[in-house]
Design an enzyme around this catalytic site. Structure first.
Site, PDB file in Angstrom:
ATOM      1  N   ARG A  34      -2.576 -13.809   1.277  1.00 41.24           N
ATOM      2  CA  ARG A  34      -2.409 -14.415  -0.044  1.00 41.24           C
ATOM      3  C   ARG A  34      -1.084 -14.038  -0.697  1.00 41.24           C
ATOM      4  O   ARG A  34      -0.609 -14.740  -1.596  1.00 41.24           O
ATOM      5  CB  ARG A  34      -3.599 -14.093  -0.940  1.00 41.24           C
ATOM      6  CG  ARG A  34      -4.871 -14.835  -0.500  1.00 41.24           C
ATOM      7  CD  ARG A  34      -6.043 -14.571  -1.396  1.00 41.24           C
ATOM      8  NE  ARG A  34      -6.347 -13.175  -1.554  1.00 41.24           N
ATOM      9  CZ  ARG A  34      -7.205 -12.484  -0.824  1.00 41.24           C
ATOM     10  NH1 ARG A  34      -7.867 -13.075   0.139  1.00 41.24           N
ATOM     11  NH2 ARG A  34      -7.417 -11.210  -1.062  1.00 41.24           N
ATOM     12  N   GLU A  76     -10.880  -0.018   2.363  1.00 39.37           N
ATOM     13  CA  GLU A  76     -12.120   0.434   1.743  1.00 39.37           C
ATOM     14  C   GLU A  76     -13.238   0.485   2.768  1.00 39.37           C
ATOM     15  O   GLU A  76     -14.158   1.273   2.668  1.00 39.37           O
ATOM     16  CB  GLU A  76     -12.562  -0.501   0.609  1.00 39.37           C
ATOM     17  CG  GLU A  76     -11.567  -0.732  -0.497  1.00 39.37           C
ATOM     18  CD  GLU A  76     -10.661  -1.934  -0.269  1.00 39.37           C
ATOM     19  OE1 GLU A  76     -10.688  -2.873  -1.078  1.00 39.37           O
ATOM     20  OE2 GLU A  76      -9.908  -1.939   0.739  1.00 39.37           O
TER      21      GLU A  76
END
Length: 173
Positions: free
Chosen positions: A61, A98
């Protein structure tokens, strides 16, 4: 259009990509021409009149914002990609996510020593991807001038990983 008006253009999707995650979907902002233009303008605002040689866009993105920003800054554009996506000789860095790890790469000849680099992505979360990208830029001899993001997720403390870097974010959640 204000930053708050931009915030209203972003769709919040609960439990994506897994339960407990609130995903900020920018596709609803991108389809609005005025909002997309304003997002880019606000991301560029602090760098008006500054010399930037290269804009580095982070997969994927980040490419959506880095390309028009490079154009506006009269700078070159360099993609940082996931492992195995670039065709010529690369350097790589592995970093923690994460929920696992990832590897990024950049062409070995993408940046020359001393070039001023603006690193761009849509989102600053934990800072792992941004830190890895800045490490790649520095390994090639580039000077990380700043990092720019449309969105910053404050609770994930990404700024801590980027301590000492010049950061600009348009929206904070």
């Amino acid at each position: 259009m204000s930053a708050e008006e931009l915030r209203a253009k972003i769709r919040e999707v609960p439990d994506f990509p897994k339960p407990g995650i609130l995903f900020y979907d920018i596709t609803t902002l991108l389809k609005d021409a005025a909002a997309y233009k304003e997002a880019i303008d606000l991301m560029l605002e602090p760098f008006a009149g500054e010399r930037i040689d290269i804009v580095v866009g982070m997969e994927s993105r980040g490419f959506i914002f880095s390309a028009p920003m490079a154009y506006q800054l009269d700078a070159g554009l360099v993609p940082v990609r996931k492992l195995g996506k670039l065709p010529a000789e690369t350097i790589t860095v592995e970093y923690a996510l994460e929920y696992g790890s990832n590897t990024l790469e950049i062409h070995r000849d993408a940046i020359t020593a001393g070039q001023k680099v603006l690193i761009v992505d849509d989102l600053l979360a934990t800072g792992g991807t941004a830190k890895a990208t800045s490490d790649l830029v520095r390994r090639l001899g580039g000077e990380v001038h700043a990092l720019a993001f449309l969105i910053e997720l404050l609770a994930l403390n990404g700024r801590q990983k980027l301590h000492g870097e010049r950061l600009h974010t348009v929206l904070q959640y």
